[in-house]
Design an enzyme around this catalytic site. Sequence first.
Site, mmCIF file in Angstrom:
data_model
loop_
_atom_site.group_PDB
_atom_site.id
_atom_site.type_symbol
_atom_site.label_atom_id
_atom_site.label_comp_id
_atom_site.label_asym_id
_atom_site.label_seq_id
_atom_site.Cartn_x
_atom_site.Cartn_y
_atom_site.Cartn_z
ATOM 1 N N CYS A 132 0.773 -1.179 0.077
ATOM 2 C CA CYS A 132 -0.040 -0.015 0.006
ATOM 3 C C CYS A 132 0.929 1.283 0.012
ATOM 4 O O CYS A 132 1.972 1.221 0.673
ATOM 5 C CB CYS A 132 -0.908 -0.083 1.343
ATOM 6 S SG CYS A 132 -1.790 1.438 1.704
ATOM 7 N N CYS A 147 1.597 4.240 3.520
ATOM 8 C CA CYS A 147 2.546 4.607 4.504
ATOM 9 C C CYS A 147 4.012 4.048 4.046
ATOM 10 O O CYS A 147 4.200 3.126 3.394
ATOM 11 C CB CYS A 147 2.373 3.796 5.919
ATOM 12 S SG CYS A 147 0.670 4.174 6.624
ATOM 13 N N CYS A 172 -7.544 0.752 8.009
ATOM 14 C CA CYS A 172 -6.464 1.462 7.971
ATOM 15 C C CYS A 172 -5.867 2.083 9.127
ATOM 16 O O CYS A 172 -6.749 2.869 9.845
ATOM 17 C CB CYS A 172 -6.462 2.581 6.962
ATOM 18 S SG CYS A 172 -5.106 3.722 6.771
ATOM 19 N N CYS A 227 5.488 22.083 5.231
ATOM 20 C CA CYS A 227 5.201 20.507 5.128
ATOM 21 C C CYS A 227 6.151 20.005 4.256
ATOM 22 O O CYS A 227 6.086 18.946 3.533
ATOM 23 C CB CYS A 227 3.834 20.059 4.916
ATOM 24 S SG CYS A 227 3.272 20.863 3.262
#
Length: 431
Positions: A77, A80, A154, A387
């Site tokens: 996935c 992460c 999740c 960020c």
Amino acid sequence: MKKGKQFKLRIEKLVYGGRGLGRINGRAVFVPQVVPGDVVVVEEVSRKSGFSEAKLVKILSRGKSRVKPPCPYFGKCGGCDWQHIRYEDQVRFKKEILEENLKKIGKIKKPNIDEAIPSPSPWHYRNRAQLKVKDGKVGFFEKGTHNVVDVERCLILKEEICDVMPKLKELLKDLPSEPSEFHIYSSSKEEVLLKIVFKNRFKKLDLSLERVREVLGLNVVGFGIYRQGKEGYPERIKFFGRDFTYEKVGKYKFRVSADSFFQVNHFQIGNLIDRVSRVAMEHQYMLAGDLYCGVGTLTIPVGRYVHRAFGIESNFSAVSDALYNRDINGLRNISFYCREALEGLEIVTEHNPDLVIFDPPRSGLSEKIVKAVASLSRLKKIVYVSCNPSTLARDIHLFHKFGINMEKAKLIDMFPQTFHVEAIAYLRKVK
Ligand SMILES: C[S@@+](CC[C@H](N)C(=O)[O-])C[C@H]1O[C@@H](n2cnc3c(N)ncnc32)[C@H](O)[C@@H]1O
């Protein structure tokens, strides 16, 4: 090292983007899913000038930070990147990445980096998700592809929405054609907003809010039908029920509309507000300007401690929330303007703030914005929330050329289990 050939490699450190760095005959090799101290067998998958990308084949000896990832989808996935790293070490590595960026790109010899603020919980922190849908599967894109990994739970989503994927699959049966995405957002009031995004045209929809609630078993207060827009942002077609919810963060209340931005880590929003507004509380500033202000998440708390404040934001929905939020928080000294930051520079110059707050998207600031803010005659302090450590460092370097120096930076971990680095930099005008 030749493409397709396997080599033994020792991982020195992690770099921004989440991968580990090792060297073969001086050549940098980047590998995903490793930790510093790992000794691994890798296979080169691509070769660029000066460095290679490789995939992990086998772990020969494990670095100290390695842990067993709790999620069965980890590795496949794309959601992460760092579940295989002990959480305390994730925070330490992010701090090191921030430091390296400030040194290399920001050209600061010894950046003063404060103690980091880890997420109070490294799991179940996300209040929202953009889930992909394809061929009946609901989940996230597989790493590096557009294949959808069918996910049942999740672990980084808020408890309330962690188990929602199988239920969204159920909801697919009520839709006239398959959407491309579901966007789900659960506020601190445990109210849920859902967006159903279709790629192209779709047939007439016969779906009620009651039915959505029944299928999802959640307190859905509204859902919207969207079409994938040209610039990647979904365009609203129709909304059913309420298209906004409320957030409570400490003593502040915020209305957040379905199309407005709100910070995703519900455990950390209060800490972010605290670390930014503390600057205004501890020193007396007359006028604060908040560029990229969203729904006023930072403008309103800062507005409590200054004579006047203003916010600039390009999203109309967020600006109307911000105006509403100013009123429900009982503050009359704040103005909000709906402008692209570049177009709003005239407003910034006219107000001439002594405190400026930035919280831009990943691309950071443009040179024009840096120059305009640096030449404000009353400017004393900048609080820059970022960020992306590389654009942050680039902008800090530019500010330095105009006599504005970074006093300190602080990592606030908004995105556990991922490589994403959120930081607050405090800058002061020295001449
Ligand atoms: C990272 S969010 C920060 C919002 C706010 N400070 C908060 O903490 O919730 C960035 C915001 O910038 C806005 N934005 C993006 N590009 C912009 C631009 N060119 N000019 C003005 N605002 C922009 C987005 O709509 C979003 O609300």
